[in-house]
Design a protein around this motif. Structure first.
Motif, mmCIF file in Angstrom:
data_model
loop_
_atom_site.group_PDB
_atom_site.id
_atom_site.type_symbol
_atom_site.label_atom_id
_atom_site.label_comp_id
_atom_site.label_asym_id
_atom_site.label_seq_id
_atom_site.Cartn_x
_atom_site.Cartn_y
_atom_site.Cartn_z
ATOM 1 N N LYS A 232 0.832 -1.199 0.000
ATOM 2 C CA LYS A 232 0.000 0.000 0.000
ATOM 3 C C LYS A 232 0.862 1.243 0.000
ATOM 4 O O LYS A 232 1.843 1.341 0.729
ATOM 5 N N ARG A 233 0.496 2.204 -0.838
ATOM 6 C CA ARG A 233 1.217 3.469 -0.906
ATOM 7 C C ARG A 233 0.349 4.567 -0.296
ATOM 8 O O ARG A 233 -0.844 4.650 -0.558
ATOM 9 N N ARG A 234 0.961 5.423 0.521
ATOM 10 C CA ARG A 234 0.208 6.491 1.181
ATOM 11 C C ARG A 234 0.842 7.844 0.868
ATOM 12 O O ARG A 234 2.062 7.981 0.787
ATOM 13 N N PHE A 235 -0.024 8.833 0.742
ATOM 14 C CA PHE A 235 0.396 10.188 0.399
ATOM 15 C C PHE A 235 -0.294 11.155 1.360
ATOM 16 O O PHE A 235 -1.505 11.066 1.579
ATOM 17 N N LEU A 236 0.487 12.066 1.931
ATOM 18 C CA LEU A 236 -0.036 13.024 2.911
ATOM 19 C C LEU A 236 0.069 14.433 2.349
ATOM 20 O O LEU A 236 1.155 14.885 1.974
ATOM 21 N N PHE A 237 -1.061 15.137 2.300
ATOM 22 C CA PHE A 237 -1.097 16.537 1.878
ATOM 23 C C PHE A 237 -1.347 17.399 3.114
ATOM 24 O O PHE A 237 -2.364 17.229 3.795
ATOM 25 N N THR A 238 -0.404 18.303 3.410
ATOM 26 C CA THR A 238 -0.542 19.167 4.585
ATOM 27 C C THR A 238 -0.885 20.578 4.118
ATOM 28 O O THR A 238 -0.034 21.300 3.611
ATOM 29 N N SER A 239 -2.126 20.950 4.272
ATOM 30 C CA SER A 239 -2.594 22.263 3.825
ATOM 31 C C SER A 239 -3.866 22.616 4.567
ATOM 32 O O SER A 239 -4.781 21.791 4.678
ATOM 33 N N ALA A 240 -3.924 23.850 5.059
ATOM 34 C CA ALA A 240 -5.124 24.302 5.764
ATOM 35 C C ALA A 240 -6.287 24.552 4.812
ATOM 36 O O ALA A 240 -7.444 24.597 5.237
ATOM 37 N N THR A 241 -5.992 24.700 3.511
ATOM 38 C CA THR A 241 -7.042 25.060 2.548
ATOM 39 C C THR A 241 -6.961 24.186 1.293
ATOM 40 O O THR A 241 -6.692 24.685 0.197
ATOM 41 N N PRO A 242 -7.161 22.869 1.407
ATOM 42 C CA PRO A 242 -7.135 22.022 0.202
ATOM 43 C C PRO A 242 -8.336 22.319 -0.692
ATOM 44 O O PRO A 242 -9.393 22.749 -0.213
ATOM 45 N N LYS A 243 -8.179 22.089 -1.993
ATOM 46 C CA LYS A 243 -9.253 22.371 -2.943
ATOM 47 C C LYS A 243 -10.187 21.173 -3.055
ATOM 48 O O LYS A 243 -9.753 20.046 -3.291
ATOM 49 N N ASP A 244 -11.476 21.438 -2.909
ATOM 50 C CA ASP A 244 -12.468 20.367 -3.028
ATOM 51 C C ASP A 244 -12.439 19.734 -4.416
ATOM 52 O O ASP A 244 -12.652 18.530 -4.557
ATOM 53 N N SER A 245 -12.167 20.541 -5.451
ATOM 54 C CA SER A 245 -12.146 20.003 -6.816
ATOM 55 C C SER A 245 -11.020 18.985 -6.993
ATOM 56 O O SER A 245 -11.174 17.992 -7.696
ATOM 57 N N PHE A 246 -9.879 19.220 -6.346
ATOM 58 C CA PHE A 246 -8.758 18.288 -6.425
ATOM 59 C C PHE A 246 -9.105 16.976 -5.721
ATOM 60 O O PHE A 246 -8.832 15.885 -6.238
ATOM 61 N N ILE A 247 -9.714 17.081 -4.561
ATOM 62 C CA ILE A 247 -10.110 15.875 -3.824
ATOM 63 C C ILE A 247 -11.131 15.074 -4.627
ATOM 64 O O ILE A 247 -11.078 13.838 -4.685
ATOM 65 N N LYS A 248 -12.035 15.766 -5.294
ATOM 66 C CA LYS A 248 -13.033 15.100 -6.134
ATOM 67 C C LYS A 248 -12.369 14.322 -7.268
ATOM 68 O O LYS A 248 -12.767 13.188 -7.582
ATOM 69 N N GLN A 249 -11.347 14.904 -7.892
ATOM 70 C CA GLN A 249 -10.631 14.213 -8.964
ATOM 71 C C GLN A 249 -9.903 12.982 -8.435
ATOM 72 O O GLN A 249 -9.871 11.933 -9.091
ATOM 73 N N LEU A 250 -9.295 13.091 -7.264
ATOM 74 C CA LEU A 250 -8.613 11.947 -6.664
ATOM 75 C C LEU A 250 -9.582 10.802 -6.411
ATOM 76 O O LEU A 250 -9.288 9.633 -6.686
ATOM 77 N N LYS A 251 -10.745 11.129 -5.919
ATOM 78 C CA LYS A 251 -11.754 10.094 -5.669
ATOM 79 C C LYS A 251 -12.222 9.458 -6.970
ATOM 80 O O LYS A 251 -12.435 8.237 -7.037
ATOM 81 N N ALA A 252 -12.353 10.272 -8.013
ATOM 82 C CA ALA A 252 -12.755 9.722 -9.317
ATOM 83 C C ALA A 252 -11.721 8.747 -9.853
ATOM 84 O O ALA A 252 -12.058 7.789 -10.561
ATOM 85 N N ALA A 253 -10.442 8.972 -9.514
ATOM 86 C CA ALA A 253 -9.371 8.078 -9.954
ATOM 87 C C ALA A 253 -9.215 6.865 -9.042
ATOM 88 O O ALA A 253 -8.275 6.082 -9.210
ATOM 89 N N GLY A 254 -10.122 6.704 -8.086
ATOM 90 C CA GLY A 254 -10.132 5.504 -7.260
ATOM 91 C C GLY A 254 -9.326 5.577 -5.985
ATOM 92 O O GLY A 254 -9.129 4.554 -5.322
ATOM 93 N N PHE A 255 -8.858 6.757 -5.602
ATOM 94 C CA PHE A 255 -8.090 6.883 -4.365
ATOM 95 C C PHE A 255 -9.026 7.047 -3.171
ATOM 96 O O PHE A 255 -9.977 7.830 -3.218
ATOM 97 N N GLU A 256 -8.733 6.322 -2.102
ATOM 98 C CA GLU A 256 -9.438 6.510 -0.837
ATOM 99 C C GLU A 256 -8.814 7.704 -0.121
ATOM 100 O O GLU A 256 -7.598 7.754 0.076
#
Length: 710
Positions: A232-256
């Motif tokens: 399993k590969r894990r990625f951590l994004f540290t940001s107080a203001t992440p973009k909802d559109s980016f998270i939506k794209q990640l989910k569309a690509a199958g990322f939990e």
């Protein structure tokens, strides 16, 4: 408009028996490090730090977003797993060299002005930072290649194999996963696969500052890493203001995905630690003046605020390097010897920046730093006065996070300068907030998000160009020699990305490029290989004893310069200890003769007429000149070069207003030899506009695309 921001307190981890780290009888962190709990507490961590460790080490999510507020220890949360387990390997990706250095300092011991030693995280956890940490960025990599008679492939391979903690930037990460580092003795996939196998977690810091080009590139790279490895590969994004559109794209690509927020209170209570002081915040609407004019008018107030404190410290953040330099000279003249004024920006070398950091720590006099985005993202300053230009909601929230992180001052004051061209921002804030009201940070964040137009996210970019970039990456994996063994990996990546790009990535990518002749198609693909791009109109600048690169069209309105031969410029730079690779992407080489008092209204023109130019598509634009500049050699310094461009026929201001791009978006006014006007973008900004053609720009392109009949 003035409001009072309440202080902020972060909830502490409950400790043994209720701990995400699994602590039962004693606290692992307190027992194994020099980090000690507050009086009456059993664990030195905040809740979000403990939860981040759990998600990174044993969670179900592929991608974790730590959204704790600025100043609440997101960096410690990111590296905690590697500090508790010396075999845990981490690659940290930071958008600026300043942030790489800042993170490196957090891990290492530091000597204070009184001679005492402040221990870094590695010493606190009984680890040796020198043996474990490597810092990699473009200039450092080039230096190692030069010193060791090596190449970039070998130096990257050596670092990845030997250091458990690598601090680098997303540009190098992107170039590795897109097969841009080669060595004839190894296969094309050697370095990308080694990098995919190396870390237990990748940390992306402050990723919200990047745009859709970088988001698409990272999603493609993350899919490659995930599908080329078994564990399993894990990625951590540290940001107080992440973009909802980016998270939506990640989910569309199958990322939990999983979000880990901070837990806060605006008043002191048991089980909480103070992380931000109360702040007096003022929003100022600029009217018929720029930030420099306002600072000149209010310099007495700034001086009084700095001298009222023992060892006063202030920070001004501007959007322009050229403006920062002019403000430094202005304030030095106005303050004389009462305040030390220093600059940290893209035109300052590393030694100069370190001198400024030392003055902030040690000077007995008040110190005021004037900076740009070089200090905007994540770098910690002990200040009580903050003045900043605001351009969008994320910028305001991020810049406010610079203030109130350190105790010891009598008053903390912030002034947000609102742009003259956007008067609606202040009126929206006034509708949501009452004058002189005392509010918590979350209420302010909500008001700012509603008052500012959201940053333009160019939602169709990933479908327009992310698919072409993905196809380039997949093509490398399928090249002769290892196509058979990599085919299952390609199939899995394709399956991930199909929801974003469509069923046929290869077919779609080729279709996207079919309308362009080969030189334009090559220019597009070259632009997609670069991560953040940088300006296409990049100048190498010799400014007094400093040498740096900067956007030509942002520099020339404020300077008179001498155009140099490349060899003469490099001879001067090398004599001052700079390396030639620093300026390898420069289009023109300049020496600053002087910074002007009044802005020069430069006009961008092309010698091509309307019959030669095609609007609302990507072209290679040449025969450029810079009229209205008083120096003839400057006017013609770009004439023989061509640039990937996107032209929208019509009035520049109407085009800009049509989709309200921010002040830093590279949109320029252009006139052709037939006196027809355009809004023009270069490089990655041109790709972004092309992605808008079927959206916001459709009407403008239709209105202005009628052919000229001769």
């Amino acid at each position: 408009m003035k409001v009072s921001l309440k202080p902020l307190y972060s909830k502490l981890n409950a400790g043994p028996g209720q701990c995400p780290l699994g602590c039962q009888k004693y606290c692992r962190v307190a027992e194994n490090s020099g980090l000690k709990p507050l009086e009456g507490q059993s664990c030195p961590l905040s809740v979000h730090q403990a939860r981040t460790w759990e998600a990174v080490v044993k969670g179900d999510a592929d991608i974790i977003f730590n959204t704790a507020t600025t100043g609440d220890g997101k960096s410690l949360a990111a590296y905690l797993a590697g500090l508790l387990d010396k075999n845990f390997r981490i690659m940290g990706l930071y958008p600026t060299i300043e942030l790489v250095d800042d993170q490196d300092r957090s891990h290492r011991d530091r000597k204070n002005s009184d001679g005492s030693i402040e221990k870094g995280w590695h010493s606190l956890f009984g680890l040796n930072a020198d043996k474990r940490i490597d810092r990699l960025y473009g200039e450092e990599l080039s230096r190692r290649v030069s010193d060791g008679e090596s190449n970039r492939f070998q130096e990257l391979r050596k670092a990845i194999e030997n250091k458990p903690l690598i601090l680098t930037n997303p540009d190098i990460f992107h170039l590795i996963t897109h097969f841009q580092y080669r060595n004839p003795a190894y296969g094309e996939t050697e370095l990308p696969l080694l990098m995919a196998e190396f870390p237990d977690v990748w940390v992306f810091d402050e990723f919200h500052i990047f745009g859709p080009h970088q988001e698409a590139a990272v999603i493609n790279s993350l899919s490659f890493i995930r599908r080329s490895q078994q564990r399993k590969r894990r990625f951590l994004f540290t940001s107080a203001t992440p973009k909802d559109s980016f998270i939506k794209q990640l989910k569309a690509a199958g990322f939990e995905t999983e979000k880990i927020p901070g837990n806060y209170s605006d008043h002191a209570q048991p089980g909480y630690r103070k992380i931000l002081e109360a702040v007096d915040l003022e929003f100022v609407q600029l009217k018929k003046q720029d930030a420099m004019g306002w600072l000149a008018e209010h310099h007495d107030d700034i001086e009084a605020a700095l001298t009222a404190e023992d060892r006063g410290r202030g920070l001004i953040i501007l959007n322009s390097v050229a403006q920062a330099g002019r403000v430094v000279e202005l304030l030095k003249g106005l303050f004389q010897d009462s305040v030390e004024v220093e600059e940290i920006s893209g035109r300052m070398d590393r030694a100069s920046r370190q001198q400024t950091q030392n003055k902030l720590k040690n000077s007995a006099k008040p110190v005021l730093v004037v900076g740009t985005s070089a200090v905007d993202v994540g770098v910690d300053f002990k200040i009580h006065l903050l003045i900043f230009e605001s351009s969008d909601s994320a910028t305001v929230i991020q810049r406010l996070g610079r203030l109130g992180r350190h105790q010891g001052f009598k008053q903390y004051r912030a002034i947000a300068l609102l742009p003259e061209h956007a008067p609606w921002i202040l009126s929206r804030l006034q509708k949501q907030l009452s004058e002189e009201v005392s509010i918590d940070r979350e209420a302010l964040k909500d008001a700012v998000l509603k008052a500012f137009d959201a940053p333009k996210e160019f939602q169709e970019y990933h479908r327009e160009w992310g698919v072409v970039q993905a196809h380039g990456m997949l093509s490398k994996l399928q090249e002769k020699g290892y196509a058979k063994v990599m085919q299952p990996v390609c199939d899995r990546i394709t399956q991930d990305l199909q929801p974003l790009y469509g069923n046929s990535i290869a077919g779609t990518a080729k279709w996207k490029l079919r309308d362009f002749d080969q030189p334009v198609a090559d220019a597009i693909q070259s632009e997609l290989i670069r991560f953040r791009g940088g300006t296409s109109l990049q100048a190498a600048v010799w400014d007094d004893k400093r040498f740096y690169t900067y956007d030509l069209l942002r520099l020339l309105p404020y300077t008179q310069v001498e155009v140099l031969e490349e060899s003469d410029f490099l001879d001067a730079a090398l004599s001052q200890g700079y390396q030639s690779y620093t300026f390898q992407y420069a289009q023109v080489f300049l020496k600053v003769q002087r910074w002007v008092d009044e802005r020069i209204d430069i006009q961008l023109r092309t010698g091509r007429d309307s019959s030669e130019l095609q609007g609302c598509t990507l072209i290679l634009l040449g025969k450029l000149c810079l009229t209205h500049h008083p120096q003839s050699d400057v006017i013609n310094c770009l004439t023989r070069k061509s640039f990937l461009s996107f032209l929208v026929p019509g009035d520049y201001w109407k085009v800009r207003d049509a989709f309200r791009v921010g002040p830093l978006f590279g949109l320029h006014s252009l006139t052709d030899s037939s006196e027809k006007t355009y809004a023009c973008a270069f490089g990655q900004d041109a790709l972004l506009l092309k992605a808008l053609k079927n959206g916001r720009l459709t009407k403008l392109c239709r209105q202005n695309s009628a052919p000229t009949i001769f």
